[in-house]
Motif scaffolding. Structure first.
Motif, mmCIF file in Angstrom:
data_model
loop_
_atom_site.group_PDB
_atom_site.id
_atom_site.type_symbol
_atom_site.label_atom_id
_atom_site.label_comp_id
_atom_site.label_asym_id
_atom_site.label_seq_id
_atom_site.Cartn_x
_atom_site.Cartn_y
_atom_site.Cartn_z
ATOM 1 N N CYS A 1 44.604 43.304 33.930
ATOM 2 C CA CYS A 1 45.783 43.948 33.320
ATOM 3 C C CYS A 1 45.796 43.920 31.790
ATOM 4 N N ARG A 2 44.986 43.028 31.219
ATOM 5 C CA ARG A 2 45.118 42.755 29.784
ATOM 6 C C ARG A 2 44.997 43.992 28.896
ATOM 7 N N ASP A 3 44.052 44.877 29.216
ATOM 8 C CA ASP A 3 43.810 46.003 28.304
ATOM 9 C C ASP A 3 45.034 46.912 28.131
ATOM 10 N N VAL B 1 53.976 46.750 42.773
ATOM 11 C CA VAL B 1 52.732 47.480 42.445
ATOM 12 C C VAL B 1 51.511 46.824 43.083
ATOM 13 N N MET B 2 51.557 45.491 43.288
ATOM 14 C CA MET B 2 50.439 44.814 43.959
ATOM 15 C C MET B 2 50.413 45.202 45.440
ATOM 16 N N GLU B 3 51.592 45.219 46.061
ATOM 17 C CA GLU B 3 51.646 45.573 47.477
ATOM 18 C C GLU B 3 51.146 46.989 47.709
ATOM 19 N N ARG B 4 51.507 47.869 46.792
ATOM 20 C CA ARG B 4 51.087 49.265 46.945
ATOM 21 C C ARG B 4 49.724 49.537 46.320
ATOM 22 N N ARG B 5 49.097 48.484 45.779
ATOM 23 C CA ARG B 5 47.753 48.609 45.150
ATOM 24 C C ARG B 5 47.769 49.696 44.062
ATOM 25 N N ARG B 6 48.907 49.785 43.360
ATOM 26 C CA ARG B 6 49.053 50.860 42.371
ATOM 27 C C ARG B 6 48.384 50.496 41.042
ATOM 28 N N MET B 7 48.257 49.205 40.776
ATOM 29 C CA MET B 7 47.639 48.730 39.539
ATOM 30 C C MET B 7 46.479 47.813 39.898
ATOM 31 N N PRO B 8 45.466 47.684 39.069
ATOM 32 C CA PRO B 8 45.137 48.581 37.967
ATOM 33 C C PRO B 8 44.682 49.949 38.479
ATOM 34 N N TYR B 9 44.835 50.965 37.634
ATOM 35 C CA TYR B 9 44.467 52.324 38.040
ATOM 36 C C TYR B 9 43.007 52.411 38.486
ATOM 37 N N LYS B 10 42.777 53.238 39.498
ATOM 38 C CA LYS B 10 41.405 53.472 39.984
ATOM 39 C C LYS B 10 40.509 54.013 38.864
ATOM 40 N N SER B 11 41.068 54.897 38.038
ATOM 41 C CA SER B 11 40.263 55.490 36.967
ATOM 42 C C SER B 11 39.822 54.415 35.971
ATOM 43 N N TYR B 12 40.552 53.311 35.953
ATOM 44 C CA TYR B 12 40.210 52.205 35.044
ATOM 45 C C TYR B 12 39.184 51.279 35.691
ATOM 46 N N THR B 13 39.419 50.896 36.952
ATOM 47 C CA THR B 13 38.507 49.945 37.608
ATOM 48 C C THR B 13 37.148 50.577 37.904
ATOM 49 N N ILE C 1 35.414 52.101 35.839
ATOM 50 C CA ILE C 1 34.567 51.765 34.685
ATOM 51 C C ILE C 1 34.587 50.263 34.425
ATOM 52 N N HIS C 2 35.741 49.628 34.620
ATOM 53 C CA HIS C 2 35.864 48.192 34.337
ATOM 54 C C HIS C 2 35.801 47.401 35.645
ATOM 55 N N LYS C 3 34.577 47.104 36.072
ATOM 56 C CA LYS C 3 34.377 46.443 37.373
ATOM 57 C C LYS C 3 35.078 45.083 37.436
ATOM 58 N N LYS C 4 35.148 44.421 36.294
ATOM 59 C CA LYS C 4 35.756 43.095 36.217
ATOM 60 C C LYS C 4 37.230 43.134 36.650
ATOM 61 N N ALA C 5 37.823 44.317 36.530
ATOM 62 C CA ALA C 5 39.253 44.452 36.825
ATOM 63 C C ALA C 5 39.514 44.754 38.304
ATOM 64 N N GLN C 6 38.442 44.971 39.066
ATOM 65 C CA GLN C 6 38.642 45.295 40.483
ATOM 66 C C GLN C 6 39.187 44.079 41.226
#
Ligand code: HEC
Length: 149
Positions: A56-58, A113-125, A127-132
């Motif tokens: 989430c940091r970015d 947002v965690m329950e709905r898996r809404r964050m972090p955005y797919k378009s972000y993860t 590219i940023h595998k660490k955020a998956q």
């Protein structure tokens, strides 16, 4: 040289693209007050802080690591808009400056947002595998947020 309409438009588009590169985004990061910083709050379990830092940091803190392509406009404008919007909604760098009511609301939103898996955005993860986040990670975060309600 005879310019037809298509060529003129093409040259114009390239010119506009070159000119907008001069209007890069301001990459200055707002300061972080350590006592307000969720990521340094020792009362939060370390694994939770690491998960939320990686994922989430970015967009939700003042410690954004800008990618190189932030320097390509209009992509950079679009990304910066996202980051500013994200920070406005929730800023982990300012977490401990929120009053109890705001914290409680943000905790509820995080669970949602965690329950709905809404964050972090797919378009972000993408590219940023660490955020998956894995399902276990989501469950861990939900359990944490439930525990501080
Ligand atoms: C790529 C940027 C980005 C990342 C990464 C990201 N967010 Fe967000 N987040 C946003 C933006 C932009 C908004 C505001 C627009 C929206 O709600 O979609 C937002 C909104 C939110 C909200 C408010 C939602 C609401 O109910 O209105 C919460 C809570 C939230 N994010 C939590 C998180 C958490 C927790 C993480 C990490 C697990 C995370 N976000 C990762 C960009 C991001």
């Amino acid at each position: 040289m005879k310019l037809n309409k298509r060529k003129t438009l093409g040259i114009l588009a390239i010119a506009v693209f070159i000119i907008i590169q001069l209007f890069g985004i301001d990459e200055t990061l707002p300061p972080v007050v350590e006592t307000e910083n969720f990521y340094n709050d020792k009362s939060v379990p370390e694994d939770v802080r690491i998960l939320l830092r990686n994922a989430c940091r970015d967009c939700h803190s003042n410690e954004t690591e800008y990618p190189w392509y932030i320097n390509i406009q209009p992509l950079g404008w679009w990304l910066k808009g996202h980051i500013e919007n994200g920070r406005e909604q929730l800023n982990f760098s300012k977490w401990n400056s929120y009053d109890d009511k705001r914290k409680a609301r943000k905790v509820d939103e995080c669970i949602e947002v965690m329950e709905r898996r809404r964050m972090p955005y797919k378009s972000y993860t993408w590219i940023h595998k660490k955020a998956q986040l894995s399902d276990d990670d989501y469950e861990r975060l939900i359990a944490y947020f439930e525990s501080v309600k």
